[in-house]
Design an enzyme around this catalytic site. Structure first.
Site, PDB file in Angstrom:
ATOM      1  N   GLU A  75      -2.369   8.186  -0.826  1.00  0.00           N
ATOM      2  CA  GLU A  75      -1.933   9.399  -0.101  1.00  0.00           C
ATOM      3  C   GLU A  75      -3.069   9.973   0.744  1.00  0.00           C
ATOM      4  OE1 GLU A  75       1.144   9.810   0.088  1.00  0.00           O
ATOM      5  OE2 GLU A  75       1.728   8.588  -1.623  1.00  0.00           O
ATOM      6  N   GLU A 136       1.555   1.952   5.757  1.00  0.00           N
ATOM      7  CA  GLU A 136       1.603   1.718   4.312  1.00  0.00           C
ATOM      8  C   GLU A 136       0.555   0.700   3.877  1.00  0.00           C
ATOM      9  OE1 GLU A 136       3.182   3.559   2.120  1.00  0.00           O
ATOM     10  OE2 GLU A 136       3.898   4.716   3.828  1.00  0.00           O
ATOM     11  N   ASP A 140      -2.247   1.410   1.250  1.00  0.00           N
ATOM     12  CA  ASP A 140      -2.384   0.604   0.029  1.00  0.00           C
ATOM     13  C   ASP A 140      -3.800   0.057  -0.115  1.00  0.00           C
ATOM     14  OD1 ASP A 140       0.233   0.977  -0.770  1.00  0.00           O
ATOM     15  OD2 ASP A 140       0.939  -0.941   0.021  1.00  0.00           O
TER      16      ASP A 140
END
Ligand SMILES: [Zn+2]
Length: 158
Positions: A75, A136, A140
């Site tokens: 995040e 993403e 990650d």
């Protein structure tokens, strides 16, 4: 249909209003985590802060770092990915990186796009679209790196 109508009306009610920077849009029981570029906010509802993500002192800390640590890092990294990096500290879409930084960032992301483009699901005959999943994938990779470095740092102190 009533639920969808309610959600659509609720979403539309936010149009042309000031971004509510202190509003909490997530239920405490939700098992998920969120980053919001327009409020420069990351959210970890209570539902996410328990097993199997947060293990507490009675378990090896690698479990917690490998789970919630990676999620927290994920995040946080969203704030600096190909979308989040376009927003300043106040959540305004404002360029705050130098042109040289943007160019270097874009060059480096091509490596990640190429890597993910090469991942193939044979049964479906499809490859990942690395450009589409870039945010993403950046999050990650940033998340696991931050968690691993954090775990190593804590382990070195003992
Ligand atoms: Zn994400």
């Amino acid at each position: 249909m009533q639920t969808l109508r309610f959600i659509a009306q609720s979403d539309l009610s936010w149009l042309r209003r000031t971004v509510p920077r202190t509003e909490w849009f997530t239920n405490p029981t939700t098992v998920n985590a969120f980053y919001s570029s327009s409020t420069n906010q990351i959210r970890f509802p209570a539902g996410e802060l328990q097993k199997p993500f947060f293990w507490g002192r009675d378990y090896p800390r690698s479990l917690t770092y490998g789970a919630i640590g990676v999620i927290v890092g994920h995040e946080l990294t969203h704030g600096f990915d190909n979308n989040g990096g376009k927003y300043d500290k106040d959540g305004n879409m404002e360029q705050w990186w130098s042109n040289a930084s943007i160019t270097a960032f874009t060059d480096k992301t091509q490596c990640m796009i190429d890597q993910y483009n090469s991942y193939r699901w044979e049964e479906a005959g499809l490859n990942v679209r690395g450009k589409r999943t870039l945010a993403e994938n950046i999050a990650d990779n940033g998340g696991i790196r931050a968690a691993f470095e954090g775990l190593q740092k804590v382990d070195r102190r003992e």
